[in-house]
Design a protein around this motif. Structure first.
Motif, PDB file in Angstrom:
ATOM      1  N   ARG A 233       0.808  -1.294   0.024  1.00 28.36           N
ATOM      2  CA  ARG A 233      -0.117  -0.078  -0.109  1.00 28.36           C
ATOM      3  C   ARG A 233       1.006   1.259   0.065  1.00 28.36           C
ATOM      4  O   ARG A 233       0.467   2.013  -0.827  1.00 28.36           O
ATOM      5  N   ASP A 234       1.900   1.263   0.840  1.00 34.21           N
ATOM      6  CA  ASP A 234       2.895   2.693   1.114  1.00 34.21           C
ATOM      7  C   ASP A 234       3.595   2.504  -0.597  1.00 34.21           C
ATOM      8  O   ASP A 234       3.792   3.810  -0.691  1.00 34.21           O
ATOM      9  N   ILE A 235       4.134   1.577  -1.075  1.00 39.05           N
ATOM     10  CA  ILE A 235       4.671   1.618  -2.178  1.00 39.05           C
ATOM     11  C   ILE A 235       3.661   2.138  -3.345  1.00 39.05           C
ATOM     12  O   ILE A 235       4.514   3.028  -4.096  1.00 39.05           O
ATOM     13  N   ARG A 236       2.584   1.922  -3.315  1.00 38.47           N
ATOM     14  CA  ARG A 236       1.880   1.985  -4.478  1.00 38.47           C
ATOM     15  C   ARG A 236       1.587   3.612  -4.252  1.00 38.47           C
ATOM     16  O   ARG A 236       1.399   4.361  -5.294  1.00 38.47           O
ATOM     17  N   GLU A 237       1.427   4.407  -2.960  1.00 42.40           N
ATOM     18  CA  GLU A 237       1.371   5.588  -2.900  1.00 42.40           C
ATOM     19  C   GLU A 237       2.417   6.236  -3.669  1.00 42.40           C
ATOM     20  O   GLU A 237       2.253   7.372  -4.403  1.00 42.40           O
ATOM     21  N   LEU A 238       3.671   5.738  -3.200  1.00 39.49           N
ATOM     22  CA  LEU A 238       4.855   6.755  -3.852  1.00 39.49           C
ATOM     23  C   LEU A 238       4.855   6.508  -5.356  1.00 39.49           C
ATOM     24  O   LEU A 238       5.393   7.450  -6.044  1.00 39.49           O
ATOM     25  N   ASP A 239       4.529   5.321  -5.855  1.00 43.50           N
ATOM     26  CA  ASP A 239       4.534   4.903  -7.405  1.00 43.50           C
ATOM     27  C   ASP A 239       3.791   5.987  -7.920  1.00 43.50           C
ATOM     28  O   ASP A 239       4.181   6.356  -9.282  1.00 43.50           O
ATOM     29  N   MET A 240       2.524   6.231  -7.441  1.00 42.97           N
ATOM     30  CA  MET A 240       1.643   7.298  -8.176  1.00 42.97           C
ATOM     31  C   MET A 240       1.928   8.625  -7.926  1.00 42.97           C
ATOM     32  O   MET A 240       1.692   9.347  -8.802  1.00 42.97           O
ATOM     33  N   LYS A 241       2.625   8.982  -6.749  1.00 41.92           N
ATOM     34  CA  LYS A 241       2.992  10.318  -6.332  1.00 41.92           C
ATOM     35  C   LYS A 241       3.965  10.680  -7.641  1.00 41.92           C
ATOM     36  O   LYS A 241       4.395  11.600  -8.074  1.00 41.92           O
ATOM     37  N   ALA A 242       4.747   9.676  -8.024  1.00 39.14           N
ATOM     38  CA  ALA A 242       6.036   9.914  -8.852  1.00 39.14           C
ATOM     39  C   ALA A 242       5.785   9.479 -10.394  1.00 39.14           C
ATOM     40  O   ALA A 242       6.539   9.892 -11.279  1.00 39.14           O
ATOM     41  N   SER A 243       4.443   9.300 -10.647  1.00 35.11           N
ATOM     42  CA  SER A 243       3.879   9.082 -11.748  1.00 35.11           C
ATOM     43  C   SER A 243       3.567  10.330 -12.581  1.00 35.11           C
ATOM     44  O   SER A 243       3.749  11.457 -11.863  1.00 35.11           O
ATOM     45  N   PRO A 244       3.482  10.202 -14.058  1.00 36.01           N
ATOM     46  CA  PRO A 244       3.148  11.285 -14.824  1.00 36.01           C
ATOM     47  C   PRO A 244       1.682  11.922 -14.615  1.00 36.01           C
ATOM     48  O   PRO A 244       1.262  12.991 -15.083  1.00 36.01           O
ATOM     49  N   TYR A 245       0.917  11.029 -13.860  1.00 34.33           N
ATOM     50  CA  TYR A 245      -0.505  11.546 -13.453  1.00 34.33           C
ATOM     51  C   TYR A 245      -0.723  12.729 -12.507  1.00 34.33           C
ATOM     52  O   TYR A 245       0.149  12.822 -11.622  1.00 34.33           O
ATOM     53  N   ASP A 246      -1.552  13.595 -12.806  1.00 35.82           N
ATOM     54  CA  ASP A 246      -2.088  14.648 -11.744  1.00 35.82           C
ATOM     55  C   ASP A 246      -2.933  14.475 -10.960  1.00 35.82           C
ATOM     56  O   ASP A 246      -4.263  14.116 -11.303  1.00 35.82           O
ATOM     57  N   LEU A 247      -2.564  13.933  -9.781  1.00 29.31           N
ATOM     58  CA  LEU A 247      -3.513  13.473  -8.925  1.00 29.31           C
ATOM     59  C   LEU A 247      -3.970  14.697  -7.733  1.00 29.31           C
ATOM     60  O   LEU A 247      -4.113  14.314  -6.347  1.00 29.31           O
ATOM     61  N   ALA A 248      -3.731  15.715  -7.914  1.00 24.85           N
ATOM     62  CA  ALA A 248      -4.132  16.739  -7.009  1.00 24.85           C
ATOM     63  C   ALA A 248      -5.306  16.804  -6.279  1.00 24.85           C
ATOM     64  O   ALA A 248      -5.635  17.060  -5.277  1.00 24.85           O
ATOM     65  N   LYS A 263      13.907  13.462  -7.601  1.00 24.66           N
ATOM     66  CA  LYS A 263      14.772  12.355  -7.658  1.00 24.66           C
ATOM     67  C   LYS A 263      15.237  11.818  -6.167  1.00 24.66           C
ATOM     68  O   LYS A 263      15.002  10.693  -6.000  1.00 24.66           O
ATOM     69  N   ALA A 264      15.846  12.837  -5.614  1.00 27.49           N
ATOM     70  CA  ALA A 264      16.554  12.717  -4.350  1.00 27.49           C
ATOM     71  C   ALA A 264      15.326  12.327  -3.266  1.00 27.49           C
ATOM     72  O   ALA A 264      15.357  11.267  -2.470  1.00 27.49           O
ATOM     73  N   SER A 265      14.238  12.515  -3.366  1.00 24.92           N
ATOM     74  CA  SER A 265      12.899  12.307  -2.548  1.00 24.92           C
ATOM     75  C   SER A 265      12.674  11.073  -3.008  1.00 24.92           C
ATOM     76  O   SER A 265      12.380  10.130  -2.063  1.00 24.92           O
ATOM     77  N   TYR A 266      12.561  10.671  -4.140  1.00 29.38           N
ATOM     78  CA  TYR A 266      12.194   9.254  -4.638  1.00 29.38           C
ATOM     79  C   TYR A 266      13.106   8.158  -4.051  1.00 29.38           C
ATOM     80  O   TYR A 266      12.445   7.432  -3.269  1.00 29.38           O
ATOM     81  N   VAL A 267      14.342   8.568  -4.280  1.00 25.49           N
ATOM     82  CA  VAL A 267      15.511   7.378  -3.562  1.00 25.49           C
ATOM     83  C   VAL A 267      15.501   7.362  -2.310  1.00 25.49           C
ATOM     84  O   VAL A 267      15.247   6.202  -1.778  1.00 25.49           O
ATOM     85  N   ARG A 268      15.100   8.437  -1.550  1.00 26.95           N
ATOM     86  CA  ARG A 268      15.046   8.182  -0.041  1.00 26.95           C
ATOM     87  C   ARG A 268      13.998   7.428   0.383  1.00 26.95           C
ATOM     88  O   ARG A 268      14.121   6.412   1.231  1.00 26.95           O
ATOM     89  N   ALA A 269      12.959   7.474  -0.243  1.00 25.44           N
ATOM     90  CA  ALA A 269      11.887   6.777   0.030  1.00 25.44           C
ATOM     91  C   ALA A 269      11.914   5.348  -0.442  1.00 25.44           C
ATOM     92  O   ALA A 269      11.450   4.117   0.324  1.00 25.44           O
TER      93      ALA A 269
END
Length: 290
Positions: A233-248, A263-269
């Motif tokens: 569940r937690d991974i899926r959230e990052l997956d979509m936050k980093a995706s090209p989709y606008d989920l605002a 990129k740095a934020s993504y790699v930390r997570a």
């Protein structure tokens, strides 16, 4: 010489029923929003993914198992007496997971799960993909998979793909790449190469730990199953936050992987998920190898 299996650990009725109660409460909390949306025939582009992509119903999460080699006292009159893979224990009125029968029937499946999980656990994690698999799934396409707009538009999304090196190692992500994106990837993952390419930094490999836990069935304690689901569940959230989709509109702030900060934020997570995934792999391998 034949070595007898160890005697099962015995859980008193009050002990295992309390574990079952805590598990059921935790599972209901994890599935409540999905179940309520399903009753209203609504869907969520992020939170419902695990129930549609893996096709496992919430009931699977709600059902607690003690795992292999654990005898439940005074359980014979319980509903679990009718569940598959349960057998009488060594004491009157008790039940135990019939691990021998389950392992024999699912021998090939368990071996396959073990080979993938073990190979993945033994590799160094890679952190240079930046979640671009989701971008490659819409590259140069007028229509895309999700009914959500693209954050940078079609041309901007294509430009991000073209400015980066695609490094996807996970077949179940790679198989959704558009035809134009496929030759841009460093690897050509296939189902047959899955054990050879999976690596613990991959978000999808981490999500799949939930799938492997389900496939191992009652051999997996309920607590481990829910831990694997929570990681997915937690991974899926990052997956979509980093995706090209606008989920605002859904309340998600994007991880802008097209920028150095993103990129740095993504790699930390990603590193945190890799550590959690490796811990779960160790627990699953202990079950496979029991």
């Amino acid at each position: 010489m034949t070595i007898a299996p160890p005697a099962p650990a015995v859980l008193a009725a009050e002990t295992w029923r309390e574990r079952e109660r805590v598990h059921a409460e935790r599972a209901r909390g994890l599935t409540r929003a999905h179940r309520e949306r399903a009753a209203r025939r609504e869907s969520h582009p992020v939170e419902d993914f695990l129930f549609t992509y893996y096709s496992y119903k919430p009931a699977i999460l709600h059902r607690w198992h003690p795992g292999e080699g654990v005898e439940l006292q005074d359980a014979a009159a319980d509903a679990r007496a009718t569940w598959r893979w349960y057998a009488p224990g060594t004491t009157s009125g008790s039940l135990v997971v019939d691990a021998a029968a389950l392992r024999e029937e699912r021998r090939v499946l368990i071996a396959n799960v073990g080979s993938i999980v073990r190979a993945t656990a033994g590799r160094a994690p890679g952190f240079g993909c930046f979640g671009l698999h989701e971008w490659a799934m819409v590259y140069r396409q007028r229509e895309h998979r999700h009914p959500v707009p693209l954050r940078l538009g079609r041309d901007g999304t294509d430009a991000v793909v073209e400015a980066h090196d695609l490094r996807c190692t996970h077949f179940d992500a790679f198989r959704f790449f558009t035809p134009e994106a496929v030759p841009r990837n460093r690897e050509m993952p296939t189902r047959e190469l899955q054990a050879a390419l999976e690596q613990p930094g991959c978000l999808h490999a981490g999500m799949d730990l939930y799938k492997w836990a389900v496939k191992l069935g009652p051999l997996v304690p309920g607590e481990l199953l829910l831990d694997a689901f929570e990681l997915a569940r937690d991974i899926r959230e990052l997956d979509m936050k980093a995706s090209p989709y606008d989920l605002a509109d859904w309340g998600y702030e994007p991880v802008r992987i097209e920028t150095a900060e993103g990129k740095a934020s993504y790699v930390r997570a990603q590193r945190g998920f890799a550590e959690r995934g490796q811990a779960l792999r160790s627990r699953l391998l202990a079950i496979v190898d029991a």
